[in-house]
Design a protein around this motif. Sequence first.
Motif, PDB file in Angstrom:
ATOM      1  N   GLY A 121      -2.472  11.099   6.175  1.00  0.00           N
ATOM      2  CA  GLY A 121      -3.307  10.930   4.588  1.00  0.00           C
ATOM      3  C   GLY A 121      -3.981   9.510   4.697  1.00  0.00           C
ATOM      4  N   LYS A 122      -3.696   8.757   5.840  1.00  0.00           N
ATOM      5  CA  LYS A 122      -4.135   7.325   5.854  1.00  0.00           C
ATOM      6  C   LYS A 122      -5.618   7.612   6.118  1.00  0.00           C
ATOM      7  CE  LYS A 122      -4.258   7.005  10.905  1.00  0.00           C
ATOM      8  NZ  LYS A 122      -3.969   6.515  12.297  1.00  0.00           N
ATOM      9  N   ASP A 123      -6.374   6.386   5.677  1.00  0.00           N
ATOM     10  CA  ASP A 123      -7.700   6.507   5.732  1.00  0.00           C
ATOM     11  C   ASP A 123      -8.146   4.968   6.187  1.00  0.00           C
ATOM     12  OD1 ASP A 123     -10.257   6.673   5.039  1.00  0.00           O
ATOM     13  OD2 ASP A 123     -10.236   7.101   2.881  1.00  0.00           O
ATOM     14  N   ILE A 124      -8.158   4.784   7.514  1.00  0.00           N
ATOM     15  CA  ILE A 124      -8.483   3.676   7.851  1.00  0.00           C
ATOM     16  C   ILE A 124      -9.802   3.649   8.881  1.00  0.00           C
ATOM     17  CG2 ILE A 124      -7.559   2.061   9.655  1.00  0.00           C
ATOM     18  CD1 ILE A 124      -4.796   2.591   8.505  1.00  0.00           C
ATOM     19  N   HIS A 143      -7.405   2.759   1.127  1.00  0.00           N
ATOM     20  CA  HIS A 143      -6.591   2.948  -0.159  1.00  0.00           C
ATOM     21  C   HIS A 143      -6.240   1.620  -0.866  1.00  0.00           C
ATOM     22  CE1 HIS A 143      -5.839   7.271   0.866  1.00  0.00           C
ATOM     23  NE2 HIS A 143      -5.462   7.078   2.050  1.00  0.00           N
ATOM     24  N   CYS A 144      -5.820   0.709  -0.134  1.00  0.00           N
ATOM     25  CA  CYS A 144      -5.646  -0.578  -0.572  1.00  0.00           C
ATOM     26  C   CYS A 144      -6.802  -1.466  -0.595  1.00  0.00           C
ATOM     27  CB  CYS A 144      -4.280  -0.987  -0.173  1.00  0.00           C
ATOM     28  SG  CYS A 144      -4.297  -1.479   1.782  1.00  0.00           S
ATOM     29  N   CYS A 162       0.928  -1.281  -0.008  1.00  0.00           N
ATOM     30  CA  CYS A 162      -0.101   0.096  -0.012  1.00  0.00           C
ATOM     31  C   CYS A 162       0.886   1.236   0.091  1.00  0.00           C
ATOM     32  CB  CYS A 162      -0.900  -0.108   1.382  1.00  0.00           C
ATOM     33  SG  CYS A 162      -1.894   1.365   1.475  1.00  0.00           S
ATOM     34  N   ARG A 163       0.284   2.224  -0.512  1.00  0.00           N
ATOM     35  CA  ARG A 163       1.299   3.442  -0.720  1.00  0.00           C
ATOM     36  C   ARG A 163       1.119   4.160   0.719  1.00  0.00           C
ATOM     37  NH1 ARG A 163      -0.615   8.276  -3.557  1.00  0.00           N
ATOM     38  NH2 ARG A 163      -2.812   7.403  -3.294  1.00  0.00           N
ATOM     39  N   TYR A 164       0.232   3.979   1.603  1.00  0.00           N
ATOM     40  CA  TYR A 164       0.257   4.397   2.938  1.00  0.00           C
ATOM     41  C   TYR A 164       0.656   3.308   3.722  1.00  0.00           C
ATOM     42  CZ  TYR A 164      -2.206   8.178   0.702  1.00  0.00           C
ATOM     43  OH  TYR A 164      -2.445   9.270  -0.002  1.00  0.00           O
ATOM     44  N   TYR A 165       1.471   2.433   3.360  1.00  0.00           N
ATOM     45  CA  TYR A 165       2.120   1.444   4.251  1.00  0.00           C
ATOM     46  C   TYR A 165       2.838   2.117   5.783  1.00  0.00           C
ATOM     47  CZ  TYR A 165       5.286  -2.154   6.081  1.00  0.00           C
ATOM     48  OH  TYR A 165       5.971  -3.156   6.693  1.00  0.00           O
ATOM     49  N   LEU A 166       2.180   1.946   6.633  1.00  0.00           N
ATOM     50  CA  LEU A 166       2.828   2.547   7.988  1.00  0.00           C
ATOM     51  C   LEU A 166       2.959   4.055   8.051  1.00  0.00           C
ATOM     52  CD1 LEU A 166       5.840   0.220   8.587  1.00  0.00           C
ATOM     53  CD2 LEU A 166       3.736  -0.117   9.308  1.00  0.00           C
ATOM     54  N   LYS A 183      12.819  -3.457  11.591  1.00  0.00           N
ATOM     55  CA  LYS A 183      11.505  -2.809  11.080  1.00  0.00           C
ATOM     56  C   LYS A 183      11.477  -1.147  11.540  1.00  0.00           C
ATOM     57  CE  LYS A 183       7.195  -4.629   9.882  1.00  0.00           C
ATOM     58  NZ  LYS A 183       6.045  -5.540  10.248  1.00  0.00           N
ATOM     59  N   MET A 184      11.720  -1.055  13.071  1.00  0.00           N
ATOM     60  CA  MET A 184      11.687   0.111  13.402  1.00  0.00           C
ATOM     61  C   MET A 184      12.640   1.340  12.954  1.00  0.00           C
ATOM     62  SD  MET A 184       9.184   0.863  15.557  1.00  0.00           S
ATOM     63  CE  MET A 184       9.551   2.633  15.841  1.00  0.00           C
ATOM     64  N   ASN A 185      13.990   0.718  12.487  1.00  0.00           N
ATOM     65  CA  ASN A 185      14.684   1.532  11.902  1.00  0.00           C
ATOM     66  C   ASN A 185      14.357   1.983  10.728  1.00  0.00           C
ATOM     67  OD1 ASN A 185      17.277   2.013  12.998  1.00  0.00           O
ATOM     68  ND2 ASN A 185      18.065   0.552  11.822  1.00  0.00           N
ATOM     69  N   ASP A 186      13.861   1.305   9.787  1.00  0.00           N
ATOM     70  CA  ASP A 186      13.258   1.595   8.596  1.00  0.00           C
ATOM     71  C   ASP A 186      12.213   2.544   8.789  1.00  0.00           C
ATOM     72  OD1 ASP A 186      15.080  -0.092   7.256  1.00  0.00           O
ATOM     73  OD2 ASP A 186      13.100  -1.729   7.038  1.00  0.00           O
ATOM     74  N   TYR A 187      11.380   2.310   9.686  1.00  0.00           N
ATOM     75  CA  TYR A 187      10.033   3.390  10.208  1.00  0.00           C
ATOM     76  C   TYR A 187      10.830   4.538  10.548  1.00  0.00           C
ATOM     77  CZ  TYR A 187       6.439   5.369  12.422  1.00  0.00           C
ATOM     78  OH  TYR A 187       5.174   6.195  12.700  1.00  0.00           O
ATOM     79  N   LEU A 188      11.581   4.509  11.299  1.00  0.00           N
ATOM     80  CA  LEU A 188      12.327   5.961  11.909  1.00  0.00           C
ATOM     81  C   LEU A 188      13.084   6.748  10.609  1.00  0.00           C
ATOM     82  CD1 LEU A 188      14.088   4.441  15.239  1.00  0.00           C
ATOM     83  CD2 LEU A 188      11.971   5.905  15.096  1.00  0.00           C
TER      84      LEU A 188
END
Length: 156
Positions: free
Chosen positions: A25-28, A45-46, A17-21, A108-113
Amino acid sequence: MVRPRGKIDVVCQNIKCRYYLKETGKDIIKSGKYRTGHQRYYCHHCQTYFMETKGTPLYRKQLSEREIILICKLLVEKNGIRSIERITGHHRDTIGRLLEDLAEHAQKMNDYLIHDLDLAQYECDELWSTVKKNRKRLSTTAQLGLKKVMPGSTPV
Ligand SMILES: [Zn+2]
Protein backbone atom coordinates in the motif's frame (compact mmCIF):
# COMPACT_ATOMS: atom_id res chain seq x y z
CA MET A 1 3.74 -8.39 -11.93
CA VAL A 2 2.93 -4.80 -12.83
CA ARG A 3 4.68 -2.09 -10.89
CA PRO A 4 3.32 1.12 -12.40
CA ARG A 5 5.68 3.49 -10.58
CA GLY A 6 8.77 1.48 -11.42
CA LYS A 7 10.84 -0.55 -9.04
CA ILE A 8 11.18 1.24 -5.73
CA ASP A 9 12.51 -0.85 -2.92
CA VAL A 10 12.30 1.72 -0.17
CA VAL A 11 9.46 2.11 2.29
CA CYS A 12 8.37 5.21 4.19
CA GLN A 13 10.83 6.33 6.88
CA ASN A 14 8.47 8.65 8.71
CA ILE A 15 7.58 6.96 11.99
CA LYS A 16 4.35 8.97 12.19
CA CYS A 17 3.18 7.70 8.81
CA ARG A 18 0.55 4.97 8.58
CA TYR A 19 2.78 3.31 5.99
CA TYR A 20 5.96 3.54 8.06
CA LEU A 21 8.21 0.67 6.90
CA LYS A 22 5.25 -0.90 5.10
CA GLU A 23 5.63 -2.43 1.69
CA THR A 24 1.95 -3.07 1.01
CA GLY A 25 0.00 0.00 0.00
CA LYS A 26 2.99 2.32 0.02
CA ASP A 27 2.98 5.26 -2.37
CA ILE A 28 6.54 6.40 -2.83
CA ILE A 29 8.23 8.18 -5.70
CA LYS A 30 11.79 9.18 -6.42
CA SER A 31 12.17 12.89 -5.97
CA GLY A 32 15.54 14.28 -6.91
CA LYS A 33 18.77 13.90 -5.02
CA TYR A 34 20.37 15.35 -1.92
CA ARG A 35 23.58 17.34 -2.20
CA THR A 36 25.36 14.26 -0.86
CA GLY A 37 24.24 12.38 -3.96
CA HIS A 38 21.76 10.21 -2.09
CA GLN A 39 18.49 9.51 -3.80
CA ARG A 40 15.61 11.44 -2.28
CA TYR A 41 12.16 9.86 -1.96
CA TYR A 42 8.73 11.26 -1.28
CA CYS A 43 5.82 9.49 0.45
CA HIS A 44 2.39 10.56 -0.80
CA HIS A 45 0.69 9.31 2.34
CA CYS A 46 2.46 11.55 4.84
CA GLN A 47 3.84 14.05 2.31
CA THR A 48 7.36 13.69 3.64
CA TYR A 49 10.74 13.50 1.91
CA PHE A 50 13.37 11.05 3.08
CA MET A 51 16.68 9.54 2.13
CA GLU A 52 17.17 5.97 1.09
CA THR A 53 20.06 5.23 3.42
CA LYS A 54 18.23 6.22 6.57
CA GLY A 55 16.96 3.52 8.87
CA THR A 56 17.16 -0.23 8.70
CA PRO A 57 19.19 -2.68 6.62
CA LEU A 58 16.30 -2.84 4.20
CA TYR A 59 17.72 0.15 2.41
CA ARG A 60 20.93 -1.42 1.24
CA LYS A 61 21.31 -1.06 -2.49
CA GLN A 62 22.57 -4.55 -3.26
CA LEU A 63 19.51 -6.45 -2.14
CA SER A 64 15.85 -5.70 -2.61
CA GLU A 65 13.45 -5.81 0.30
CA ARG A 66 11.99 -9.04 -1.04
CA GLU A 67 15.41 -10.69 -1.11
CA ILE A 68 16.21 -9.50 2.38
CA ILE A 69 12.92 -10.94 3.62
CA LEU A 70 13.76 -14.25 1.94
CA ILE A 71 17.18 -14.31 3.58
CA CYS A 72 15.63 -13.51 6.98
CA LYS A 73 13.29 -16.45 6.56
CA LEU A 74 16.19 -18.71 5.59
CA LEU A 75 18.00 -17.57 8.72
CA VAL A 76 14.96 -18.44 10.82
CA GLU A 77 15.19 -21.93 9.33
CA LYS A 78 18.82 -22.05 10.54
CA ASN A 79 20.43 -21.91 7.12
CA GLY A 80 24.05 -20.85 7.25
CA ILE A 81 25.66 -18.30 4.95
CA ARG A 82 26.84 -20.94 2.50
CA SER A 83 23.47 -22.54 2.14
CA ILE A 84 21.82 -19.11 1.74
CA GLU A 85 24.41 -18.36 -0.92
CA ARG A 86 23.41 -21.52 -2.74
CA ILE A 87 19.67 -20.88 -2.47
CA THR A 88 19.63 -17.18 -3.35
CA GLY A 89 22.62 -16.99 -5.66
CA HIS A 90 24.04 -14.00 -3.76
CA HIS A 91 27.71 -13.99 -2.91
CA ARG A 92 28.54 -14.90 0.70
CA ASP A 93 30.16 -11.50 1.21
CA THR A 94 26.89 -9.80 0.33
CA ILE A 95 25.05 -12.03 2.76
CA GLY A 96 27.73 -11.45 5.39
CA ARG A 97 27.28 -7.70 5.03
CA LEU A 98 23.54 -8.10 5.41
CA LEU A 99 24.01 -10.08 8.62
CA GLU A 100 26.27 -7.31 9.83
CA ASP A 101 23.57 -4.77 9.09
CA LEU A 102 20.83 -6.86 10.62
CA ALA A 103 22.84 -7.19 13.82
CA GLU A 104 23.71 -3.51 13.93
CA HIS A 105 20.04 -2.58 13.68
CA ALA A 106 18.87 -5.60 15.62
CA GLN A 107 16.28 -3.87 17.75
CA LYS A 108 14.67 -2.07 14.85
CA MET A 109 14.78 -5.22 12.74
CA ASN A 110 13.15 -7.19 15.52
CA ASP A 111 10.18 -4.82 15.50
CA TYR A 112 10.00 -4.99 11.76
CA LEU A 113 10.13 -8.79 11.65
CA ILE A 114 7.41 -9.15 14.24
CA HIS A 115 5.07 -6.40 13.09
CA ASP A 116 5.51 -6.45 9.33
CA LEU A 117 6.57 -9.98 8.55
CA ASP A 118 4.42 -11.56 11.24
CA LEU A 119 7.27 -13.55 12.66
CA ALA A 120 6.83 -14.86 16.18
CA GLN A 121 9.30 -13.92 18.89
CA TYR A 122 10.78 -17.44 18.89
CA GLU A 123 11.35 -17.17 15.12
CA CYS A 124 13.26 -13.93 15.66
CA ASP A 125 15.28 -15.69 18.34
CA GLU A 126 16.15 -18.39 15.80
CA LEU A 127 17.19 -15.73 13.34
CA TRP A 128 19.45 -13.98 15.84
CA SER A 129 21.03 -17.19 17.00
CA THR A 130 21.83 -18.05 13.37
CA VAL A 131 23.35 -14.59 12.93
CA LYS A 132 25.29 -15.09 16.14
CA LYS A 133 26.82 -18.31 14.83
CA ASN A 134 28.52 -16.18 12.20
CA ARG A 135 29.62 -13.57 14.68
CA LYS A 136 33.30 -13.99 13.92
CA ARG A 137 32.47 -11.91 10.89
CA LEU A 138 30.67 -9.24 12.87
CA SER A 139 32.07 -5.88 13.90
CA THR A 140 31.92 -4.65 17.49
CA THR A 141 28.99 -2.38 16.62
CA ALA A 142 27.10 -5.30 15.15
CA GLN A 143 27.85 -7.45 18.18
CA LEU A 144 26.58 -4.73 20.47
CA GLY A 145 23.41 -4.54 18.41
CA LEU A 146 23.00 -8.27 18.67
CA LYS A 147 23.43 -8.09 22.41
CA LYS A 148 20.38 -5.85 22.65
CA VAL A 149 18.12 -8.55 21.26
CA MET A 150 20.03 -11.46 22.79
CA PRO A 151 20.66 -10.45 26.38
CA GLY A 152 22.63 -13.64 27.08
CA SER A 153 25.21 -13.06 24.37
CA THR A 154 28.64 -11.60 24.97
CA PRO A 155 30.87 -9.91 22.41
CA VAL A 156 33.80 -12.00 21.20
ZN1 LIG B 1 4.82 8.14 4.68
